[in-house]
Design an enzyme around this catalytic site. Structure first.
Site, PDB file in Angstrom:
ATOM      1  N   ASP A 156       0.843  -1.182   0.000  1.00 42.37           N
ATOM      2  CA  ASP A 156       0.000   0.000   0.000  1.00 42.37           C
ATOM      3  C   ASP A 156       0.883   1.238   0.000  1.00 42.37           C
ATOM      4  O   ASP A 156       1.741   1.403   0.871  1.00 42.37           O
ATOM      5  CB  ASP A 156      -0.899  -0.017   1.240  1.00 42.37           C
ATOM      6  CG  ASP A 156      -2.098   0.896   1.074  1.00 42.37           C
ATOM      7  OD1 ASP A 156      -2.419   1.263  -0.072  1.00 42.37           O
ATOM      8  OD2 ASP A 156      -2.719   1.242   2.091  1.00 42.37           O
ATOM      9  N   LYS A 208      -4.998  -2.110  10.172  1.00 47.82           N
ATOM     10  CA  LYS A 208      -5.252  -2.216   8.734  1.00 47.82           C
ATOM     11  C   LYS A 208      -5.494  -3.649   8.266  1.00 47.82           C
ATOM     12  O   LYS A 208      -6.125  -3.855   7.221  1.00 47.82           O
ATOM     13  CB  LYS A 208      -4.029  -1.698   7.954  1.00 47.82           C
ATOM     14  CG  LYS A 208      -3.686  -0.253   8.194  1.00 47.82           C
ATOM     15  CD  LYS A 208      -4.491   0.660   7.295  1.00 47.82           C
ATOM     16  CE  LYS A 208      -3.904   2.057   7.270  1.00 47.82           C
ATOM     17  NZ  LYS A 208      -4.638   2.937   6.341  1.00 47.82           N
ATOM     18  N   ARG A 254      -8.742   3.589  13.195  1.00 47.92           N
ATOM     19  CA  ARG A 254      -7.818   4.681  13.524  1.00 47.92           C
ATOM     20  C   ARG A 254      -7.303   4.615  14.947  1.00 47.92           C
ATOM     21  O   ARG A 254      -6.155   4.998  15.219  1.00 47.92           O
ATOM     22  CB  ARG A 254      -8.517   6.026  13.308  1.00 47.92           C
ATOM     23  CG  ARG A 254      -8.994   6.262  11.910  1.00 47.92           C
ATOM     24  CD  ARG A 254      -7.869   6.251  10.910  1.00 47.92           C
ATOM     25  NE  ARG A 254      -8.356   6.464   9.555  1.00 47.92           N
ATOM     26  CZ  ARG A 254      -7.602   6.295   8.472  1.00 47.92           C
ATOM     27  NH1 ARG A 254      -6.349   5.890   8.580  1.00 47.92           N
ATOM     28  NH2 ARG A 254      -8.105   6.509   7.287  1.00 47.92           N
ATOM     29  N   HIS A 258      -4.439  13.765   0.931  1.00 43.58           N
ATOM     30  CA  HIS A 258      -4.694  12.939   2.121  1.00 43.58           C
ATOM     31  C   HIS A 258      -3.484  12.961   3.058  1.00 43.58           C
ATOM     32  O   HIS A 258      -3.617  13.182   4.264  1.00 43.58           O
ATOM     33  CB  HIS A 258      -4.999  11.496   1.702  1.00 43.58           C
ATOM     34  CG  HIS A 258      -4.988  10.529   2.837  1.00 43.58           C
ATOM     35  ND1 HIS A 258      -6.035  10.413   3.738  1.00 43.58           N
ATOM     36  CD2 HIS A 258      -4.057   9.629   3.246  1.00 43.58           C
ATOM     37  CE1 HIS A 258      -5.744   9.481   4.631  1.00 43.58           C
ATOM     38  NE2 HIS A 258      -4.555   8.990   4.359  1.00 43.58           N
ATOM     39  N   GLN A 275      -4.696   1.852  15.107  1.00 37.45           N
ATOM     40  CA  GLN A 275      -3.530   2.304  14.345  1.00 37.45           C
ATOM     41  C   GLN A 275      -2.683   3.317  15.109  1.00 37.45           C
ATOM     42  O   GLN A 275      -1.455   3.224  15.131  1.00 37.45           O
ATOM     43  CB  GLN A 275      -4.045   2.915  13.029  1.00 37.45           C
ATOM     44  CG  GLN A 275      -2.972   3.356  12.056  1.00 37.45           C
ATOM     45  CD  GLN A 275      -3.567   4.045  10.822  1.00 37.45           C
ATOM     46  OE1 GLN A 275      -4.785   4.036  10.617  1.00 37.45           O
ATOM     47  NE2 GLN A 275      -2.714   4.631  10.003  1.00 37.45           N
ATOM     48  N   THR A 307      -9.335  -5.762   3.731  1.00 33.01           N
ATOM     49  CA  THR A 307      -9.170  -4.830   2.617  1.00 33.01           C
ATOM     50  C   THR A 307     -10.092  -5.324   1.509  1.00 33.01           C
ATOM     51  O   THR A 307     -10.009  -6.488   1.122  1.00 33.01           O
ATOM     52  CB  THR A 307      -7.704  -4.808   2.120  1.00 33.01           C
ATOM     53  OG1 THR A 307      -6.846  -4.499   3.211  1.00 33.01           O
ATOM     54  CG2 THR A 307      -7.514  -3.806   1.003  1.00 33.01           C
ATOM     55  N   GLU A 363     -10.751   3.925   3.457  1.00 37.45           N
ATOM     56  CA  GLU A 363      -9.784   4.670   2.657  1.00 37.45           C
ATOM     57  C   GLU A 363     -10.077   4.362   1.196  1.00 37.45           C
ATOM     58  O   GLU A 363     -10.042   3.207   0.767  1.00 37.45           O
ATOM     59  CB  GLU A 363      -8.345   4.303   3.026  1.00 37.45           C
ATOM     60  CG  GLU A 363      -7.957   4.785   4.422  1.00 37.45           C
ATOM     61  CD  GLU A 363      -6.460   4.914   4.645  1.00 37.45           C
ATOM     62  OE1 GLU A 363      -5.687   4.238   3.934  1.00 37.45           O
ATOM     63  OE2 GLU A 363      -6.068   5.700   5.534  1.00 37.45           O
ATOM     64  N   GLU A 372      -9.197   4.077  -2.441  1.00 39.49           N
ATOM     65  CA  GLU A 372      -7.947   3.903  -3.182  1.00 39.49           C
ATOM     66  C   GLU A 372      -8.203   3.227  -4.527  1.00 39.49           C
ATOM     67  O   GLU A 372      -9.241   2.609  -4.742  1.00 39.49           O
ATOM     68  CB  GLU A 372      -6.968   3.010  -2.388  1.00 39.49           C
ATOM     69  CG  GLU A 372      -6.660   3.503  -0.989  1.00 39.49           C
ATOM     70  CD  GLU A 372      -5.422   2.856  -0.379  1.00 39.49           C
ATOM     71  OE1 GLU A 372      -4.604   2.283  -1.133  1.00 39.49           O
ATOM     72  OE2 GLU A 372      -5.279   2.931   0.859  1.00 39.49           O
ATOM     73  N   ASP A 392      -9.293   0.373   1.830  1.00 38.32           N
ATOM     74  CA  ASP A 392      -8.319  -0.004   2.860  1.00 38.32           C
ATOM     75  C   ASP A 392      -8.924   0.345   4.220  1.00 38.32           C
ATOM     76  O   ASP A 392      -8.513   1.305   4.880  1.00 38.32           O
ATOM     77  CB  ASP A 392      -7.020   0.769   2.597  1.00 38.32           C
ATOM     78  CG  ASP A 392      -5.966   0.504   3.640  1.00 38.32           C
ATOM     79  OD1 ASP A 392      -6.003  -0.567   4.264  1.00 38.32           O
ATOM     80  OD2 ASP A 392      -5.099   1.387   3.837  1.00 38.32           O
ATOM     81  N   GLU A 434     -10.649  12.448   7.559  1.00 39.91           N
ATOM     82  CA  GLU A 434     -10.584  13.809   7.026  1.00 39.91           C
ATOM     83  C   GLU A 434     -11.964  14.465   7.011  1.00 39.91           C
ATOM     84  O   GLU A 434     -12.116  15.615   7.406  1.00 39.91           O
ATOM     85  CB  GLU A 434     -10.029  13.787   5.600  1.00 39.91           C
ATOM     86  CG  GLU A 434      -8.567  13.384   5.529  1.00 39.91           C
ATOM     87  CD  GLU A 434      -8.197  12.848   4.150  1.00 39.91           C
ATOM     88  OE1 GLU A 434      -7.814  13.644   3.288  1.00 39.91           O
ATOM     89  OE2 GLU A 434      -8.313  11.611   3.926  1.00 39.91           O
TER      90      GLU A 434
END
Lengths: 403, 403
Positions: free
Chosen positions: A110, A240, A224, A117, A227, A244, A186, A188, A220, A351
């Site tokens: 990744d 993570k 948080r 971002h 993490q 996925t 996420e 992607e 993904d 975000e």
């Protein structure tokens, strides 16, 4: 209309577009119960619910009624209401045209090529002066991800349990083991490799395009809180590696070629091994994220574009192999979260909610900072050409299950 | 004595322990050249050198004489001296009993459970007050490694090229693309998984032992200069993914069971999911690292013990799967670098050379901070029981090739 793996006569009343409900018994189970008709077959829903779990057929709001397919008439099912009927019918359609992970994935890497971002998250953690690490514009930063937990669109996403700091400021730090409270997405692009390079033999930037098979949408999913506590000094791990999700159809490199465009300008002079001949190195893909609540209300929470990358996949390939690391057929590269230059175009809830401080308003009156159990997140992506021709990815979707 | 895959009559004069040299020609190549006898076969060294490269037969110091197997007599070869003869004979023996990667490895995860290593490296980078991150004693820190570049013992290790900062203090920071100047080793144990867990289903600490197949020695070759520049904020990448070497024989879990002992005491109360029933959770394995220079001088540069871990493999498995990540049959876990409590027992050159400041003296008069081209590093590990019974890993070895 999708086709099923079942052999359904096209003239049948009971097509995949129908799915009528009825009461059956079978030689193995003589108690009357619920079934549906498909072509000349009958699908036994009591048996199906036993095999895959009733909660995999029923929507989140109806999980308290697992016995609904075991009753002698349809009255109990009918009483659950139209949104439940719709969900079950669509689940059965999905099951009959189930998609699978399209590739045997060896290694998954990744990257972090979504400049906006990386910058926005950097500001949150380190302030604007140190938002990006000094290496960011010199090389496509990436890390090794987990291949074993990559699943195809539609696979449920179980909320991970992990160590989290409920009070990050308390000293000494005392983690708790609990389900993540900051489950995020996420947005992607994923890139599949089609041509291997040998150990010790880098792929040059000019050859890199030949190593690309095609592209998928990639979610993904990220916890948080897990993490934040675990990631120093070696990077993300359990925050993570729980799931996925990728879209099931691989869009071939040639199909996207007409939609190449310029990426985000990099102010730093590039090393030779990262210099591309063309300026158009990323894709003009319209990306959208829908969030559907357990009640069935859907809100498009972000719209952005695939061109919001500072590094292209050929650059990622050249960098990844620079030291001799072999990429193998079927390996997957993730772009990193794709966010636009303004907050509304962000590819993560981190975000969109400003780190959990702002509530994202949803249709139907609910709000979110991070995901709740029963939420479904669906990515869509498509390109539209000059003459209106459309090249799209379909959907990359997953529904959050409780821990 | 090792057995060859060649069918060699046990009564032959020309056993694998012999390897006599002579001058041959063949119907395909009527010019006289060099061959060796093995059983009733002749191995054509001119042809072999063409196929695998003369440099894969000759030691580093003799790479300027690739034509030595193409001459009409053995005089040129004889003149190269005894150490070259020994090297070529051993290479031919190796080729005839070549070992392969023992497992199809799905995912590879590298942990950081060697407390003394983590502390010593932390002091170097952040000073003693902040040497360990606050999470270190709460969970086994780990990161996803690269499966595609795992090789079996004996495979050459090409020095990686990468972005490095020649002057780390200069502003703005200006990386150079060059071969690593700080090529290092990491002495680790590897653990192979034999039993898969499903996505979303953690392995409890009490069940974790059942998921272990067996153990190998593991050299997590590291390019410190590449790693230092790239690793923020997502962890090591090209600084690690160029090669990881494992020993070829998997020592089964049962064989090591009698050598379980206590690991490094953890002052932090453990979360329940990490609590083991026994106190003996790691292995009393004597570990040694030899460095052999291109001239053939060998020095044992460190001796340490496998018990220098703060986290056991069952704890790593329980933590890795806590959020639901599936471990699959054949997955590999690395322990992290194993260093003892005193500097001489360090499992990396980074520690042994104090970050490159101290020269490690070698037999024959040379010194090293990091590895030079042509250096061979060999790990050995073995347990000795109360009645003298020995359970060992054999060797995990690799020779550094130029970039």
């Amino acid at each position: 209309m999708a086709r099923s793996w079942l052999d359904i006569d096209p003239s049948s009343d009971f097509s995949l577009a129908n799915i009528p409900f009825g009461i059956i018994d079978t030689p193995e189970d003589v108690t009357r119960h619920v079934g549906v008709a498909i072509g000349s077959y009958v699908l036994d829903l009591k048996e199906l619910a036993h095999r895959i779990g009733a909660n995999n057929l029923l929507p989140f709001g109806a999980h308290s009624t697992p016995g609904v397919f075991e009753t002698r008439t349809l009255n109990a099912f009918a009483k659950l209401g139209r949104s439940v009927h719709r969900h079950v019918r669509e689940r059965i359609q999905d099951l009959l045209v189930r998609m699978f992970l399209p590739m045997d994935i060896g290694d998954y890497t990744d990257f972090y090529a979504g400049y906006h971002h990386a910058y926005a998250v950097g500001v949150m953690f380190r302030g604007p002066a140190n938002a990006l690490q000094p290496n960011y514009t010199h090389l496509p930063v990436g890390y090794h991800g987990r291949a074993s937990s990559i699943v195809v669109s539609g696979t449920p996403v179980r909320r991970p349990v992990g160590q989290i700091l409920l009070d990050p400021k308390a000293e000494p730090k005392q983690p708790t083991v609990a389900p993540s409270r900051k489950l995020d997405i996420e947005l992607e692009l994923g890139c599949f490799i089609t041509k291997s390079n040998d150990l010790g033999h880098p792929v040059s930037i000019d050859e890199a395009e030949k190593h690309v098979f095609g592209y998928v949408l990639l979610n993904d999913w990220s916890a948080r809180d897990i993490q934040t506590w675990e990631y120093v000094p070696l990077g993300p791990f359990n925050g993570k590696n729980f799931t996925t999700t990728i879209s099931p159809w691989v869009v071939l490199a040639d199909a996207l070629e007409p939609f190449k465009t310029k990426g985000i300008e990099n102010p730093t002079p590039l090393q030779d091994y990262l210099k591309e001949k063309r300026e158009e190195t990323v894709f003009d893909i319209q990306l959208e994220v829908d969030l559907t609540t357990p009640d069935g209300n859907t809100t498009t929470i972000t719209k952005t574009n695939g061109k919001n990358l500072m590094w292209s996949f050929p650059q990622m390939i050249a960098h990844h192999t620079l030291g001799g690391c072999p990429l193998r057929k079927g390996d997957l590269l993730g772009s990193g979260t794709i966010s636009g230059p303004v907050p509304e175009e962000s590819g993560s809830l981190l975000e969109l909610s400003e780190g959990g401080k702002r509530v994202i308003q949803l249709n139907g009156g609910e709000g979110r900072t991070f995901l709740k159990d029963g939420d479904t997140v669906t990515f869509r992506g498509f390109c539209v050409g000059k003459e209106g021709e459309r090249v799209g990815f379909g959907e990359c979707t997953g529904r959050v299950e409780g821990a």
